[in-house]
Design a protein around this motif. Structure first.
Motif, PDB file in Angstrom:
ATOM      1  N   UNK A   1      16.377  -1.407  -2.880  1.00  0.00           N
ATOM      2  CA  UNK A   1      16.080  -0.214  -2.069  1.00  0.00           C
ATOM      3  C   UNK A   1      15.000   0.608  -2.760  1.00  0.00           C
ATOM      4  N   UNK A   2      13.941   0.920  -2.050  1.00  0.00           N
ATOM      5  CA  UNK A   2      12.845   1.723  -2.594  1.00  0.00           C
ATOM      6  C   UNK A   2      12.679   2.962  -1.726  1.00  0.00           C
ATOM      7  N   UNK A   3      12.723   4.134  -2.364  1.00  0.00           N
ATOM      8  CA  UNK A   3      12.550   5.380  -1.622  1.00  0.00           C
ATOM      9  C   UNK A   3      11.520   6.274  -2.301  1.00  0.00           C
ATOM     10  N   UNK A   4      10.721   6.966  -1.489  1.00  0.00           N
ATOM     11  CA  UNK A   4       9.709   7.869  -2.042  1.00  0.00           C
ATOM     12  C   UNK A   4       9.313   8.877  -0.964  1.00  0.00           C
ATOM     13  N   UNK A   5       8.853  10.048  -1.416  1.00  0.00           N
ATOM     14  CA  UNK A   5       8.389  11.081  -0.478  1.00  0.00           C
ATOM     15  C   UNK A   5       6.902  10.942  -0.207  1.00  0.00           C
ATOM     16  N   UNK A   6       6.508  11.323   0.990  1.00  0.00           N
ATOM     17  CA  UNK A   6       5.100  11.153   1.382  1.00  0.00           C
ATOM     18  C   UNK A   6       4.144  11.938   0.486  1.00  0.00           C
ATOM     19  N   UNK A   7       4.627  13.038  -0.101  1.00  0.00           N
ATOM     20  CA  UNK A   7       3.748  13.865  -0.933  1.00  0.00           C
ATOM     21  C   UNK A   7       3.855  13.533  -2.417  1.00  0.00           C
ATOM     22  N   UNK A   8       4.546  12.451  -2.746  1.00  0.00           N
ATOM     23  CA  UNK A   8       4.788  12.151  -4.162  1.00  0.00           C
ATOM     24  C   UNK A   8       3.502  11.687  -4.838  1.00  0.00           C
TER      25      UNK A   8
END
Lengths: 387, 387
Positions: B333-340
């Motif tokens: 599972x890979x998660x990240x925020x668009x502004x990261x």
């Protein structure tokens, strides 16, 4: 931050800072702050406390390292760094706080802190042989557990810290239990952090100087009364309310929880209680109101403050006048520093005990109302338990 | 301070202050500081951050509540109180830091903090239904244990936090183990405090949305190289060294300790690993260098930063080119925020995985490189484990 672990600054901060730079910080000129170290322990146990505050007009430091002396003014150099050199200090762990133009300021270069319920303080370590008893040493360590329980007495979730000795996890032995209480302004995190209770127990156990035991560190700070209560309570009223609430909490919630959930010995011969300041007051209350519960008692830097001694003498008449009281108290230990501001309450309390021929051991040390003394008292008290 | 417990100010502070008064403080005039509350959460989820600093010429607040926007200037009133009102904020736990005339200052009215290895931040709670998943609720709670162990790999005492689920203490069941890694600048206290991992697990378990498990939160920040090393390492060198050291620490010290001392299931089907930022990098490294160990993998706000993607593709060729790799990964599972700000590294990493037909789930959220996202990711990741 690992509480008081080796104070090495860690490489990953470099990476973290480079992230920060990538993220948002515009390029800037270097400042003296970039390489500043505070506290900076010099040879001979002198310590420099310093802070980069070029616009400030006054910086003051206070703390228990001053041993009761007045707060010190720092002086400013041409680069905007304020500093003061203190000591030599006896090796120990000390608390301090900076005031920058009147604003309480945590030393930006020191992430090691003590947390109270309403405020923070910085902690500085002055290393030396004298701190061995409380250092994080390569010996077997017990576990320090944060335990949340639902208190019907208080109608809220409450936390305690529970120390289980090395070997607890894999064994089947039952252990005696020591209830260890903090002072006013703190909570159940006081003894496990600035009080260094886990390390003190670890070191005593490793040296064969203490019996293995479970140490329960409850939250002794009680919630405030409903806001509809008219006016602020005076100190005696507040103390009386707190005393009753905490006794209920310990007897109806904490002790049953501990005795149900841990492998405990549950007779008076295997129960101890001690506390500092407010916790010493709570300890005195429980010792004299429930003399059947604890055979080992410690009162650190305390006494019957708040309600008067006359009130105490009436409230606890049954225990005070019981000729059998001394028989079951294998240890009743009272310790205080000569400069402690509760010395008067402590003396009056001992006079009341003397009047009723209650036996106790009295240890008067130097120093005041500080964790410097309380860690020493714990180290002296624990080896005497459950013998 | 009980981490994020009900923020009630406690009565005993009154007693503590009266002690302080008895002890040392001369009588003084009241100031606006005496009754100031900060942060002060208003109706509609707006928050006033304020500080009494009459001599200051500039006060600025930064923090994750700004959602990537620039730090805000506070304004001064006639009484010397600087304030700014922010929001409405979505109910959550936010970090913030004040700069008073350039000096990093913990809000003197707010003892709730996040501790990093080199710095502190304040934490503010904006209550609301949205925070239920991470609140301290009246459900059964697991224990959060501080565990010190002696690391031969690093030659020092090291700490980890271990969450044991409700019922662990009295049962005999063996549990799956989830290794949960923090990011750069933090240590093993990150997830248990600002990450609210214990409460998130408690709430998921109470709702029947997660399998009971042990959660191990190691210290992933590695000690710096000996000071004789010439010059500061560049980021790639530092990352490479850290990666190798941490892999050794986890495989040779932490996992054997956990599997020896807790009731654990020790096959790959019962092991998970996840981490944020630096911990995500460590997770990727362990997943691709030891594909035999963990069947459940989570990478939060990370990617192969530091060493290049080419280096990674070479180093992990064996796993990347193994046609059986996907078979044992029940969850990647890979998660990240668009502004990261690590989005670029994240995308390159996913491109490398795509090239080798490594399967993963990808969740892109709003927001940046913040605990706001990481708590949400944990809450989404944990229910998928050990199914």
């Amino acid at each position: 931050m690992q509480w008081m672990s080796t104070p090495a600054r860690l490489l990953l901060a470099v990476l973290f800072l480079s992230f920060q730079t990538m993220a948002q910080t515009p390029p800037r000129q270097p400042t003296p702050n970039d390489t500043l170290k505070s506290p900076n322990v010099l040879a001979g146990n002198r310590v420099v406390v310093q802070i980069y505050a070029p616009k400030a007009s006054e910086v003051i430091v206070s703390g228990d390292f001053l041993m009761g002396a007045k707060p010190l003014a720092l002086t400013k150099d041409a680069n905007g760094v304020w500093s003061v050199t203190v000591g030599p200090l006896r090796p120990d762990y000390y608390t301090y706080t900076l005031l920058v133009d009147g604003v309480r300021t945590m030393d930006p270069k020191n992430p090691v802190i003590k947390q109270g319920i309403n405020s923070l303080e910085n902690v500085m370590a002055v290393p030396g042989a004298e701190t061995a008893f409380q250092d994080n040493r390569p010996v077997p360590h017990g576990e320090l557990r944060q335990v949340w329980y639902s208190s019907r007495t208080l109608g809220m979730m409450r936390r305690m810290h529970v120390y289980t000795p090395p070997g607890y996890e894999k064994g089947s032995t039952k252990y005696p239990v020591f209830y260890l209480l903090h002072g006013g302004g703190d909570d159940d995190s006081g003894w496990p952090t600035v009080g260094r209770a886990g390390f003190i127990l670890d070191n005593l156990l490793a040296a064969g100087q203490a019996k293995p035991m479970i140490v329960v560190m409850p939250n002794g700070s009680m919630p405030p009364p409903p806001s509809s209560a008219s006016g602020a309570p005076n100190q005696a009223q507040a103390m009386t309310r707190m005393r009753a609430l905490f006794a209920d909490e310990l007897l109806k919630e904490i002790m049953p929880y501990v005795e149900k959930n841990y492998r405990t010995l549950t007779n008076r011969e295997n129960r101890a209680i001690a506390g500092l300041s407010m916790g010493g007051f709570q300890t005195l209350d429980l010792t004299l109101s429930r003399p059947d519960l604890f055979n080992y008692v410690g009162v650190f830097s305390s006494g019957f403050f708040g309600p008067s001694i006359d009130e105490a003498e009436t409230k606890y008449a049954s225990a005070l006048n019981d000729p059998g009281f001394n028989k079951n108290k294998k240890l009743f230990w009272i310790g205080i520093g000569t400069d402690d501001f509760v010395m008067d309450a402590n003396k009056k309390t001992m006079a009341m005990l003397d009047k009723h021929q209650i036996k106790y051991q009295y240890k008067e040390t130097g120093g005041g109302h500080t964790w410097i003394n309380w860690r020493q008292y714990l180290n002296e008290f624990v080896p005497q338990l459950f013998r």
